[in-house]
Design an enzyme around this catalytic site. Sequence first.
Site, short mmCIF file in Angstrom:
data_model
loop_
_atom_site.label_atom_id
_atom_site.label_comp_id
_atom_site.label_asym_id
_atom_site.label_seq_id
_atom_site.Cartn_x
_atom_site.Cartn_y
_atom_site.Cartn_z
N LYS A 170 0.89 -1.17 0.00
CA LYS A 170 0.00 0.00 0.00
C LYS A 170 0.93 1.23 0.00
CE LYS A 170 -4.23 1.71 0.29
NZ LYS A 170 -5.22 1.58 -0.81
N ASP A 203 -5.42 -3.52 -1.93
CA ASP A 203 -6.89 -3.52 -2.14
C ASP A 203 -7.22 -4.03 -3.54
OD1 ASP A 203 -5.49 -1.23 -2.82
OD2 ASP A 203 -7.11 0.15 -2.35
#
Length: 333
Positions: A170, A203
């Site tokens: 991330k 994600d």
Amino acid sequence: MTKVTLIPGDGIGKEICAAMMVVVQATGVLIDWEITSAGIETFEKTGTLVPQEVFDSIERNKIAIKGPLETPIGKGHSSINVMLRKKYDLYACIRPVKSIANISPRFPNVDLVIFRENTEDLYMGVEEIISGDEAHSIKIITRKASVKIAQAAYEFAVKENRKKVSIVTKANIMKATDGLFLDACRSVAALYPQIKTDEILIDNMCMQLVIDPTSTDIILTQNLYGDILSDLCAGLVGGVGFVPGANIGTDIALFEAVHGVANDIAGQGIANPTAMILTAAMMLKHLGYAQEALNIENAVETVFQDPANYTRDLKGPLDTQAITKKIISALKP
Ligand code: ATP
């Protein structure tokens, strides 16, 4: 005869380890199991979660296999599993996720491997309670550990003729920690131009896996993301009862399935031992018994082709002992 430390552990540990041992024996590989005990039951009996003889045995044999271990809250370690990985610098957590027979018809062709950094990240347990209303947890990432897991993933890709490594972070949000991990992985990727490298945010990775897991080959990621992705991927191929794992360090290798103690079904003889049995297959391959490991994998594949052989987690009729017998009878002599 190879000596292996066996820690059956807590919850369903004893049941699935008993199943695993008889399957290994049926392959013809002679293992001298050094059975040691650790975990919550051991703590209740001896006051120690991991007695010294467990450490001694692991350090002597260098190869260990374990069932799940439960850590009581507030007993020194946040998790003894994490403690063992850190103590022996078992930096590479390797979890192959492969479709078995037709047990998960929506995802019939999954064949990916997760490489999870196993020693740092939020798992280092650097947490602080600031007040009743505020708590901090520090994410620690080093170049050294990031390079080591990346090297393990790329070396595996070359050895196993894999095509692509997806670096999962991330880094758009955690620019310092995930940025460092990404940078370290990129430096290793540059040494393997024959392997395709993808960079993907965690994600998006979750979404891609659910849409089409066949486009993922090797996942290279940090500790927490690797933990979550392991269960997500397990869900694609029938659940945690089917996914094996290994924790590999420089000197010591510790094999364990992805799932936890499963206390909700412990002691009933209904746990699915397949993940543990496939974990033993990974261990046999590591020990040089590639043919025997393949024999186990093929037997599992054959047995689960018949829904009459499904285990309870698949809403089938077979308990731990019955599925173990089926797998043994499907082994090639
Ligand atoms: P932990 O924190 O130790 O990972 P957990 O309770 O979060 O523990 P698991 O112990 O892996 O996670 O259990 C998750 C669910 O999967 C439970 O419903 C459990 O019964 C089930 N499960 C886990 N392993 C098996 C298995 N080998 N066979 C059948 N069901 C299993």
